[in-house]
Enzyme design. Structure first.
Site, PDB file in Angstrom:
ATOM      1  N   ASP A 158      41.399  39.697  44.220  1.00  0.00           N
ATOM      2  CA  ASP A 158      41.443  39.202  42.844  1.00  0.00           C
ATOM      3  C   ASP A 158      40.856  40.231  41.873  1.00  0.00           C
ATOM      4  O   ASP A 158      39.980  41.012  42.243  1.00  0.00           O
ATOM      5  CB  ASP A 158      40.668  37.878  42.768  1.00  0.00           C
ATOM      6  CG  ASP A 158      41.030  37.070  41.534  1.00  0.00           C
ATOM      7  OD1 ASP A 158      42.074  37.368  40.902  1.00  0.00           O
ATOM      8  OD2 ASP A 158      40.271  36.145  41.202  1.00  0.00           O
ATOM      9  N   GLY A 159      41.350  40.201  40.647  1.00  0.00           N
ATOM     10  CA  GLY A 159      40.768  41.034  39.596  1.00  0.00           C
ATOM     11  C   GLY A 159      41.619  42.221  39.162  1.00  0.00           C
ATOM     12  O   GLY A 159      41.152  43.067  38.398  1.00  0.00           O
ATOM     13  N   ASN A 160      42.856  42.275  39.629  1.00  0.00           N
ATOM     14  CA  ASN A 160      43.730  43.389  39.214  1.00  0.00           C
ATOM     15  C   ASN A 160      43.943  43.397  37.703  1.00  0.00           C
ATOM     16  O   ASN A 160      43.922  44.453  37.063  1.00  0.00           O
ATOM     17  CB  ASN A 160      45.102  43.265  39.881  1.00  0.00           C
ATOM     18  CG  ASN A 160      45.050  43.506  41.374  1.00  0.00           C
ATOM     19  OD1 ASN A 160      44.043  43.974  41.892  1.00  0.00           O
ATOM     20  ND2 ASN A 160      46.129  43.186  42.068  1.00  0.00           N
ATOM     21  N   ARG A 192      42.029  42.048  35.313  1.00  0.00           N
ATOM     22  CA  ARG A 192      40.790  42.415  34.598  1.00  0.00           C
ATOM     23  C   ARG A 192      40.516  43.916  34.707  1.00  0.00           C
ATOM     24  O   ARG A 192      40.064  44.545  33.759  1.00  0.00           O
ATOM     25  CB  ARG A 192      39.605  41.608  35.147  1.00  0.00           C
ATOM     26  CG  ARG A 192      39.503  40.225  34.537  1.00  0.00           C
ATOM     27  CD  ARG A 192      38.611  39.319  35.336  1.00  0.00           C
ATOM     28  NE  ARG A 192      39.337  38.740  36.466  1.00  0.00           N
ATOM     29  CZ  ARG A 192      38.811  37.881  37.334  1.00  0.00           C
ATOM     30  NH1 ARG A 192      37.548  37.530  37.211  1.00  0.00           N
ATOM     31  NH2 ARG A 192      39.533  37.375  38.312  1.00  0.00           N
ATOM     32  N   TRP A 193      40.813  44.476  35.856  1.00  0.00           N
ATOM     33  CA  TRP A 193      40.612  45.920  36.038  1.00  0.00           C
ATOM     34  C   TRP A 193      41.463  46.683  35.025  1.00  0.00           C
ATOM     35  O   TRP A 193      40.987  47.596  34.347  1.00  0.00           O
ATOM     36  CB  TRP A 193      40.983  46.323  37.478  1.00  0.00           C
ATOM     37  CG  TRP A 193      40.797  47.778  37.757  1.00  0.00           C
ATOM     38  CD1 TRP A 193      39.677  48.387  38.246  1.00  0.00           C
ATOM     39  CD2 TRP A 193      41.757  48.825  37.545  1.00  0.00           C
ATOM     40  NE1 TRP A 193      39.876  49.742  38.350  1.00  0.00           N
ATOM     41  CE2 TRP A 193      41.144  50.033  37.922  1.00  0.00           C
ATOM     42  CE3 TRP A 193      43.069  48.860  37.064  1.00  0.00           C
ATOM     43  CZ2 TRP A 193      41.803  51.267  37.845  1.00  0.00           C
ATOM     44  CZ3 TRP A 193      43.713  50.084  36.985  1.00  0.00           C
ATOM     45  CH2 TRP A 193      43.087  51.270  37.377  1.00  0.00           C
ATOM     46  N   HIS A 219      47.901  45.889  39.415  1.00  0.00           N
ATOM     47  CA  HIS A 219      48.553  45.545  40.693  1.00  0.00           C
ATOM     48  C   HIS A 219      48.918  46.824  41.462  1.00  0.00           C
ATOM     49  O   HIS A 219      48.786  46.884  42.685  1.00  0.00           O
ATOM     50  CB  HIS A 219      49.808  44.699  40.448  1.00  0.00           C
ATOM     51  CG  HIS A 219      49.518  43.374  39.794  1.00  0.00           C
ATOM     52  ND1 HIS A 219      48.488  42.562  40.205  1.00  0.00           N
ATOM     53  CD2 HIS A 219      50.113  42.713  38.760  1.00  0.00           C
ATOM     54  CE1 HIS A 219      48.463  41.457  39.458  1.00  0.00           C
ATOM     55  NE2 HIS A 219      49.431  41.528  38.572  1.00  0.00           N
ATOM     56  N   ASN A 268      51.146  31.325  41.833  1.00  0.00           N
ATOM     57  CA  ASN A 268      51.335  32.542  41.028  1.00  0.00           C
ATOM     58  C   ASN A 268      52.718  32.613  40.363  1.00  0.00           C
ATOM     59  O   ASN A 268      52.932  33.420  39.460  1.00  0.00           O
ATOM     60  CB  ASN A 268      51.077  33.811  41.861  1.00  0.00           C
ATOM     61  CG  ASN A 268      49.611  34.042  42.169  1.00  0.00           C
ATOM     62  OD1 ASN A 268      49.271  34.610  43.209  1.00  0.00           O
ATOM     63  ND2 ASN A 268      48.719  33.627  41.277  1.00  0.00           N
ATOM     64  N   TRP A 269      53.657  31.743  40.772  1.00  0.00           N
ATOM     65  CA  TRP A 269      54.966  31.704  40.088  1.00  0.00           C
ATOM     66  C   TRP A 269      54.808  31.290  38.636  1.00  0.00           C
ATOM     67  O   TRP A 269      55.701  31.515  37.824  1.00  0.00           O
ATOM     68  CB  TRP A 269      55.915  30.714  40.778  1.00  0.00           C
ATOM     69  CG  TRP A 269      56.286  31.064  42.181  1.00  0.00           C
ATOM     70  CD1 TRP A 269      55.836  30.436  43.308  1.00  0.00           C
ATOM     71  CD2 TRP A 269      57.177  32.092  42.642  1.00  0.00           C
ATOM     72  NE1 TRP A 269      56.385  31.019  44.437  1.00  0.00           N
ATOM     73  CE2 TRP A 269      57.217  32.033  44.048  1.00  0.00           C
ATOM     74  CE3 TRP A 269      57.948  33.075  41.989  1.00  0.00           C
ATOM     75  CZ2 TRP A 269      57.984  32.896  44.826  1.00  0.00           C
ATOM     76  CZ3 TRP A 269      58.709  33.936  42.763  1.00  0.00           C
ATOM     77  CH2 TRP A 269      58.726  33.844  44.156  1.00  0.00           C
ATOM     78  N   SER A 303      41.120  29.044  45.976  1.00  0.00           N
ATOM     79  CA  SER A 303      42.451  29.148  45.360  1.00  0.00           C
ATOM     80  C   SER A 303      43.581  28.896  46.376  1.00  0.00           C
ATOM     81  O   SER A 303      44.546  29.651  46.446  1.00  0.00           O
ATOM     82  CB  SER A 303      42.631  30.514  44.682  1.00  0.00           C
ATOM     83  OG  SER A 303      41.676  30.684  43.659  1.00  0.00           O
ATOM     84  N   GLU A 339      32.935  32.578  57.338  1.00  0.00           N
ATOM     85  CA  GLU A 339      31.902  32.983  56.377  1.00  0.00           C
ATOM     86  C   GLU A 339      32.571  33.506  55.102  1.00  0.00           C
ATOM     87  O   GLU A 339      33.587  34.202  55.175  1.00  0.00           O
ATOM     88  CB  GLU A 339      31.026  34.090  56.975  1.00  0.00           C
ATOM     89  CG  GLU A 339      30.221  33.661  58.185  1.00  0.00           C
ATOM     90  CD  GLU A 339      29.114  32.671  57.833  1.00  0.00           C
ATOM     91  OE1 GLU A 339      28.585  32.734  56.705  1.00  0.00           O
ATOM     92  OE2 GLU A 339      28.801  31.829  58.698  1.00  0.00           O
TER      93      GLU A 339
HETATM   94  C1  IPE Z   1      44.357  34.117  44.093  1.00  0.00           C
HETATM   95  O1  IPE Z   1      44.065  34.701  42.887  1.00  0.00           O
HETATM   96  C2  IPE Z   1      45.714  34.554  44.573  1.00  0.00           C
HETATM   97  C3  IPE Z   1      45.814  35.940  45.013  1.00  0.00           C
HETATM   98  C4  IPE Z   1      44.854  36.816  45.038  1.00  0.00           C
HETATM   99  C5  IPE Z   1      47.114  36.332  45.488  1.00  0.00           C
HETATM  100  P1  IPE Z   1      44.403  33.974  41.502  1.00  0.00           P
HETATM  101  O2  IPE Z   1      43.955  34.899  40.428  1.00  0.00           O
HETATM  102  O3  IPE Z   1      45.799  33.518  41.472  1.00  0.00           O
HETATM  103  O4  IPE Z   1      43.450  32.686  41.569  1.00  0.00           O
HETATM  104  P2  IPE Z   1      42.866  31.781  40.403  1.00  0.00           P
HETATM  105  O5  IPE Z   1      44.003  31.425  39.505  1.00  0.00           O
HETATM  106  O6  IPE Z   1      41.830  32.589  39.694  1.00  0.00           O
HETATM  107  O7  IPE Z   1      42.250  30.616  41.100  1.00  0.00           O
HETATM  108  C1  IPE Z   2      45.078  39.329  41.866  1.00  0.00           C
HETATM  109  O1  IPE Z   2      44.690  39.834  40.634  1.00  0.00           O
HETATM  110  C2  IPE Z   2      46.510  39.705  42.215  1.00  0.00           C
HETATM  111  C3  IPE Z   2      47.439  38.566  42.283  1.00  0.00           C
HETATM  112  C4  IPE Z   2      47.132  37.305  42.112  1.00  0.00           C
HETATM  113  C5  IPE Z   2      48.820  38.904  42.579  1.00  0.00           C
HETATM  114  P1  IPE Z   2      44.921  38.986  39.331  1.00  0.00           P
HETATM  115  O2  IPE Z   2      46.256  39.343  38.760  1.00  0.00           O
HETATM  116  O3  IPE Z   2      44.698  37.556  39.570  1.00  0.00           O
HETATM  117  O4  IPE Z   2      43.780  39.567  38.377  1.00  0.00           O
HETATM  118  P2  IPE Z   2      42.911  38.759  37.339  1.00  0.00           P
HETATM  119  O5  IPE Z   2      42.274  37.630  38.071  1.00  0.00           O
HETATM  120  O6  IPE Z   2      43.844  38.281  36.275  1.00  0.00           O
HETATM  121  O7  IPE Z   2      41.914  39.752  36.835  1.00  0.00           O
HETATM  122 MG    MG Z   3      43.081  36.330  39.433  1.00  0.00          MG
END
Ligand code: IPE
Ligand code: IPE
Ligand code: MG
Length: 249
Positions: free
Chosen positions: A29-31, A33-34, A46, A77-78, A205, A216
């Site tokens: 997670d966090g792509n 925001r990065w 991504h 994510n869709w 999630s 853990e």
């Molecule tokens: C979880 O991240 C799904 C993946 C990393 C593929 P999300 O960014 O979709 O999760 P939420 O929406 O913050 O719970």
């Molecule tokens: C996780 O990063 C990648 C996928 C869910 C595909 P995010 O796209 O959820 O990044 P944030 O949470 O918006 O920073």
């Molecule tokens: Mg995310």
């Protein structure tokens, strides 16, 4: 690799080999925001996320971890903007095609879990090819959760079992944990010992709801594209401090 990363080529000496997790799972997670922090569009996050995953896979192999599972795309994510969803589907397909040769050479077995039938046809073809070409590989088992949702996985297992009961193939009393697990997407894959989630969010999630009953959980504030060997080392140190009790005293 930076100088520090090169130093981490082999398992750091203060980690105990016998206490390593056999199976590590990651919520990458966090792509977004990065990318935002760098003033870039989300899709660039991504792209960089793929590099982080490639290095983690190599690191697991180098350090002797037998299985890695990565959450790449959830059933929720869709709901993201169509542009981002399209970019991700194309990215998965391109990366798979580019990396297949190396995975074969490196003896990586890749597999996918999720509702794969709902993915674009061309991606499904690439997935089938990569799974078939690496199915006998043994260095590490690499599982990618794509269009994966834990609730959906449990529901489709219930449906499959109900059909078998209806056909008289199994009796209701025969439904136990082992039988149920054989109907999950992850049939044959051991439960994760350690789940890492990046970028600070403290939730599952919808990831591996059944399988994480006793796994853990380690959460780091690092954003996924910044998750490197040093971060992984920290996660493993924390894991080795944990006392896993499985309900005993
Ligand atoms: C979880 O991240 C799904 C993946 C990393 C593929 P999300 O960014 O979709 O999760 P939420 O929406 O913050 O719970
Ligand atoms: C996780 O990063 C990648 C996928 C869910 C595909 P995010 O796209 O959820 O990044 P944030 O949470 O918006 O920073
Ligand atoms: Mg995310």
């Amino acid at each position: 690799m930076t100088a520090q990363q090169t130093e981490l080529q082999n398992l750091p000496s203060d980690l105990k080999r016998e206490l390593l997790p056999k199976h590590v799972a990651v919520i990458m997670d966090g792509n977004g925001r990065w990318a935002k922090r760098q003033g870039l569009p989300r899709i660039m996050g991504h792209k960089r996320g793929v590099d982080a995953l490639k290095d983690l896979l190599r690191c697991c192999k180098d350090w002797g971890i037998q299985a890695l599972t990565a959450y790449a795309f959830s059933t929720e994510n869709w709901k993201r903007p169509q542009e981002e969803v399209d970019f991700l589907m194309t990215l998965f397909q391109r990366v798979l095609r580019q990396e297949l040769r190396e995975m074969v050479e490196e003896n990586v077995q890749i597999q996918f879990v999720g509702n794969l039938g709902a993915l674009p046809r061309s991606l499904q073809a690439e997935i089938s090819r990569s799974m078939a070409e690496t199915s006998h590989n043994q260095a590490i088992r690499f599982t990618v959760a794509t269009n994966y949702g834990g609730r959906q996985e449990i529901l489709q297992a219930c449906r499959a079992i109900a059909h078998k009961v209806q056909q008289g193939l199994i009796q209701p009393d025969q439904i136990d944990e082992q039988l149920f697990e054989r109907h999950l997407y992850t049939a044959g894959i051991t439960d994760p010992d350690l789940l890492i989630r990046t970028s600070g969010e403290m939730r599952l999630s919808n990831f591996l709801l059944w399988q994480m009953a006793y796994g853990e959980i380690y959460i780091t504030d690092a954003l996924w594209p910044d998750f490197d060997r040093t971060e992984f080392y920290r996660a493993l140190c924390a894991y080795q401090q944990r006392e896993r009790r499985f309900g005993t005293v």
